[in-house]
Write a protein that holds these residues in place. Structure first.
Motif, PDB file in Angstrom:
ATOM      1  N   LEU A 161       0.821  -1.203   0.000  1.00  0.00           N
ATOM      2  CA  LEU A 161       0.000   0.000   0.000  1.00  0.00           C
ATOM      3  C   LEU A 161       0.862   1.263   0.000  1.00  0.00           C
ATOM      4  O   LEU A 161       0.519   2.268  -0.634  1.00  0.00           O
ATOM      5  CB  LEU A 161      -0.927  -0.018   1.219  1.00  0.00           C
ATOM      6  CG  LEU A 161      -2.146   0.892   1.165  1.00  0.00           C
ATOM      7  CD1 LEU A 161      -2.985   0.621  -0.078  1.00  0.00           C
ATOM      8  CD2 LEU A 161      -2.977   0.703   2.422  1.00  0.00           C
ATOM      9  N   TYR A 162       2.003   1.213   0.709  1.00  0.00           N
ATOM     10  CA  TYR A 162       2.916   2.359   0.712  1.00  0.00           C
ATOM     11  C   TYR A 162       3.373   2.691  -0.714  1.00  0.00           C
ATOM     12  O   TYR A 162       3.617   3.855  -1.042  1.00  0.00           O
ATOM     13  CB  TYR A 162       4.156   2.053   1.558  1.00  0.00           C
ATOM     14  CG  TYR A 162       3.965   2.220   3.045  1.00  0.00           C
ATOM     15  CD1 TYR A 162       3.842   3.489   3.626  1.00  0.00           C
ATOM     16  CD2 TYR A 162       3.927   1.114   3.887  1.00  0.00           C
ATOM     17  CE1 TYR A 162       3.676   3.641   5.004  1.00  0.00           C
ATOM     18  CE2 TYR A 162       3.760   1.254   5.260  1.00  0.00           C
ATOM     19  CZ  TYR A 162       3.639   2.512   5.812  1.00  0.00           C
ATOM     20  OH  TYR A 162       3.481   2.658   7.166  1.00  0.00           O
ATOM     21  N   TRP A 163       3.521   1.677  -1.544  1.00  0.00           N
ATOM     22  CA  TRP A 163       4.042   1.890  -2.897  1.00  0.00           C
ATOM     23  C   TRP A 163       3.163   2.828  -3.712  1.00  0.00           C
ATOM     24  O   TRP A 163       3.644   3.514  -4.607  1.00  0.00           O
ATOM     25  CB  TRP A 163       4.150   0.552  -3.647  1.00  0.00           C
ATOM     26  CG  TRP A 163       5.155  -0.405  -3.097  1.00  0.00           C
ATOM     27  CD1 TRP A 163       5.910  -0.250  -1.969  1.00  0.00           C
ATOM     28  CD2 TRP A 163       5.511  -1.674  -3.645  1.00  0.00           C
ATOM     29  NE1 TRP A 163       6.709  -1.351  -1.779  1.00  0.00           N
ATOM     30  CE2 TRP A 163       6.492  -2.240  -2.795  1.00  0.00           C
ATOM     31  CE3 TRP A 163       5.098  -2.387  -4.761  1.00  0.00           C
ATOM     32  CZ2 TRP A 163       7.060  -3.486  -3.035  1.00  0.00           C
ATOM     33  CZ3 TRP A 163       5.661  -3.625  -5.015  1.00  0.00           C
ATOM     34  CH2 TRP A 163       6.632  -4.176  -4.161  1.00  0.00           C
ATOM     35  N   TYR A 164       1.863   2.855  -3.413  1.00  0.00           N
ATOM     36  CA  TYR A 164       0.923   3.601  -4.244  1.00  0.00           C
ATOM     37  C   TYR A 164       0.548   4.963  -3.666  1.00  0.00           C
ATOM     38  O   TYR A 164      -0.260   5.679  -4.267  1.00  0.00           O
ATOM     39  CB  TYR A 164      -0.344   2.759  -4.470  1.00  0.00           C
ATOM     40  CG  TYR A 164      -0.061   1.508  -5.250  1.00  0.00           C
ATOM     41  CD1 TYR A 164       0.116   1.555  -6.625  1.00  0.00           C
ATOM     42  CD2 TYR A 164       0.074   0.272  -4.616  1.00  0.00           C
ATOM     43  CE1 TYR A 164       0.401   0.406  -7.360  1.00  0.00           C
ATOM     44  CE2 TYR A 164       0.361  -0.879  -5.341  1.00  0.00           C
ATOM     45  CZ  TYR A 164       0.521  -0.802  -6.707  1.00  0.00           C
ATOM     46  OH  TYR A 164       0.811  -1.937  -7.422  1.00  0.00           O
ATOM     47  N   SER A 165       1.131   5.322  -2.542  1.00  0.00           N
ATOM     48  CA  SER A 165       0.717   6.552  -1.855  1.00  0.00           C
ATOM     49  C   SER A 165       1.007   7.815  -2.655  1.00  0.00           C
ATOM     50  O   SER A 165       0.357   8.844  -2.461  1.00  0.00           O
ATOM     51  CB  SER A 165       1.398   6.632  -0.485  1.00  0.00           C
ATOM     52  OG  SER A 165       2.811   6.652  -0.627  1.00  0.00           O
ATOM     53  N   SER A 166       1.978   7.759  -3.580  1.00  0.00           N
ATOM     54  CA  SER A 166       2.345   8.956  -4.336  1.00  0.00           C
ATOM     55  C   SER A 166       1.781   8.984  -5.750  1.00  0.00           C
ATOM     56  O   SER A 166       2.096   9.889  -6.530  1.00  0.00           O
ATOM     57  CB  SER A 166       3.875   9.077  -4.406  1.00  0.00           C
ATOM     58  OG  SER A 166       4.435   7.956  -5.080  1.00  0.00           O
ATOM     59  N   TYR A 167       0.947   8.006  -6.081  1.00  0.00           N
ATOM     60  CA  TYR A 167       0.387   7.936  -7.435  1.00  0.00           C
ATOM     61  C   TYR A 167      -1.030   8.521  -7.439  1.00  0.00           C
ATOM     62  O   TYR A 167      -1.977   7.867  -7.018  1.00  0.00           O
ATOM     63  CB  TYR A 167       0.364   6.505  -7.935  1.00  0.00           C
ATOM     64  CG  TYR A 167       1.734   5.921  -8.191  1.00  0.00           C
ATOM     65  CD1 TYR A 167       2.358   6.083  -9.434  1.00  0.00           C
ATOM     66  CD2 TYR A 167       2.415   5.216  -7.206  1.00  0.00           C
ATOM     67  CE1 TYR A 167       3.619   5.558  -9.680  1.00  0.00           C
ATOM     68  CE2 TYR A 167       3.686   4.688  -7.438  1.00  0.00           C
ATOM     69  CZ  TYR A 167       4.275   4.870  -8.682  1.00  0.00           C
ATOM     70  OH  TYR A 167       5.533   4.351  -8.914  1.00  0.00           O
ATOM     71  N   SER A 168      -1.161   9.742  -7.937  1.00  0.00           N
ATOM     72  CA  SER A 168      -2.462  10.416  -7.882  1.00  0.00           C
ATOM     73  C   SER A 168      -3.496   9.780  -8.809  1.00  0.00           C
ATOM     74  O   SER A 168      -4.705   9.991  -8.625  1.00  0.00           O
ATOM     75  CB  SER A 168      -2.297  11.891  -8.231  1.00  0.00           C
ATOM     76  OG  SER A 168      -1.782  12.055  -9.545  1.00  0.00           O
ATOM     77  N   HIS A 169      -3.044   9.001  -9.807  1.00  0.00           N
ATOM     78  CA  HIS A 169      -4.012   8.382 -10.709  1.00  0.00           C
ATOM     79  C   HIS A 169      -4.587   7.083 -10.157  1.00  0.00           C
ATOM     80  O   HIS A 169      -5.519   6.526 -10.723  1.00  0.00           O
ATOM     81  CB  HIS A 169      -3.389   8.131 -12.092  1.00  0.00           C
ATOM     82  CG  HIS A 169      -2.253   7.161 -12.104  1.00  0.00           C
ATOM     83  ND1 HIS A 169      -1.072   7.387 -11.438  1.00  0.00           N
ATOM     84  CD2 HIS A 169      -2.103   5.945 -12.722  1.00  0.00           C
ATOM     85  CE1 HIS A 169      -0.243   6.362 -11.631  1.00  0.00           C
ATOM     86  NE2 HIS A 169      -0.850   5.474 -12.405  1.00  0.00           N
ATOM     87  N   VAL A 170      -4.026   6.599  -9.033  1.00  0.00           N
ATOM     88  CA  VAL A 170      -4.607   5.443  -8.342  1.00  0.00           C
ATOM     89  C   VAL A 170      -5.631   5.985  -7.343  1.00  0.00           C
ATOM     90  O   VAL A 170      -5.271   6.621  -6.357  1.00  0.00           O
ATOM     91  CB  VAL A 170      -3.530   4.612  -7.624  1.00  0.00           C
ATOM     92  CG1 VAL A 170      -4.169   3.416  -6.924  1.00  0.00           C
ATOM     93  CG2 VAL A 170      -2.475   4.146  -8.611  1.00  0.00           C
ATOM     94  N   LEU A 171      -6.898   5.748  -7.613  1.00  0.00           N
ATOM     95  CA  LEU A 171      -7.953   6.401  -6.854  1.00  0.00           C
ATOM     96  C   LEU A 171      -8.442   5.613  -5.646  1.00  0.00           C
ATOM     97  O   LEU A 171      -8.799   6.192  -4.628  1.00  0.00           O
ATOM     98  CB  LEU A 171      -9.160   6.661  -7.767  1.00  0.00           C
ATOM     99  CG  LEU A 171      -8.949   7.515  -9.009  1.00  0.00           C
ATOM    100  CD1 LEU A 171     -10.288   7.816  -9.657  1.00  0.00           C
ATOM    101  CD2 LEU A 171      -8.207   8.797  -8.677  1.00  0.00           C
ATOM    102  N   SER A 172      -8.480   4.281  -5.746  1.00  0.00           N
ATOM    103  CA  SER A 172      -9.211   3.527  -4.724  1.00  0.00           C
ATOM    104  C   SER A 172      -8.761   2.080  -4.668  1.00  0.00           C
ATOM    105  O   SER A 172      -8.164   1.557  -5.607  1.00  0.00           O
ATOM    106  CB  SER A 172     -10.718   3.595  -5.014  1.00  0.00           C
ATOM    107  OG  SER A 172     -10.989   3.191  -6.344  1.00  0.00           O
TER     108      SER A 172
END
Length: 247
Positions: free
Chosen positions: A176-187
């Motif tokens: 989950l930490y890996w995706y914290s900076s990706y604004s296009h990953v919404l949910s």
């Protein structure tokens, strides 16, 4: 539809925990196969406010419910829901064929990305022109090591920077930490904090192999509340997950 910003969370849990657990998420997530067979589960989701996503994946299978079953579930609910498109594990061609058949009947459909490799999964993703849902085991085989599964999805998400993305399940807090900076990953949707708590496990440090979605480790039709120590673990696991989401 969820809005762009902090990664939004939907939680999955057995029927008996819905009133406690489900409101702790940002939006609602229900499984069509359970809506069809569990009246208590169905009645709960009839009454919830806000966005509702409906999963088409059948429990204990790598395939989806039928279009007729999906339409029946929507009728029984009597309220709108955003349907996650049908898919077949690892099969790009069948997944695309199912999507184009279904979208004629259910326009509010979020397509699922499938493929046996990263390149095939990308071909699948770019066949759609909208938000896509990406499974935790994309471009993997059932025996693929956990770390490879995690890296495969990350590579795909990084490439799909021009698409809004929903993550179908997670394997660990680390992922989950890996995706914290990706604004296009919404949910995301996940039952991991609940299923680990019910098994007496903390989500902190959890990194065991995950071969199936969390529903398959739980009695989803159970109406019973767990013992206090396990319920406390469920709630603590959810809180830890939300701490990661909140940065």
């Amino acid at each position: 539809m969820v809005s762009v910003g902090r990664l939004k969370l939907a939680l999955e849990c057995p029927t008996g925990l819905l009133e406690i657990v489900e409101p702790l998420g940002d939006f609602s997530w229900a499984s069509i196969d359970q809506i069809l067979i569990d009246k208590s589960y169905r009645d709960y989701y009839k009454g919830v406010d806000g966005p509702l996503f409906l999963s088409t994946r059948k429990s204990f299978t790598l395939t989806s419910v039928s279009l007729d079953e999906a339409e029946e579930a929507l009728t029984l609910l009597g309220r709108p829901g955003l349907v996650i498109g049908p898919d077949t594990f690892g099969d790009m061609e069948d997944t695309l064929s199912l999507y184009w058949k279904w979208v004629k009947a259910i326009p509010d459909l979020v397509p699922v990305v499938q493929g046996r490799s990263i390149n095939e999964a990308l071909r699948c993703a770019y066949s759609y022109d909208c938000m896509v849902a990406v499974p935790f085991d994309i471009a993997s085989e059932p025996g693929t090591p956990l770390r490879t599964k995690m890296q495969n999805r990350l590579r795909l998400v990084e490439t799909l920077w021009d698409r809004h993305i929903h993550l179908l399940g997670i394997t660990s807090l680390e992922e989950l930490y890996w995706y914290s900076s990706y604004s296009h990953v919404l949910s995301i949707n996940t039952g991991l904090p609940v299923r680990l708590g019910l098994a007496g496990q903390s989500i902190v440090g959890y990194g065991e192999e995950k071969e199936r979605d969390s529903r398959q480790y739980m009695d989803m039709r159970s109406k019973e509340l767990p013992a206090k120590d396990k319920m406390d673990l469920v709630l603590d696991n959810i809180e830890r997950l939300k701490e990661v989401l909140n940065g």
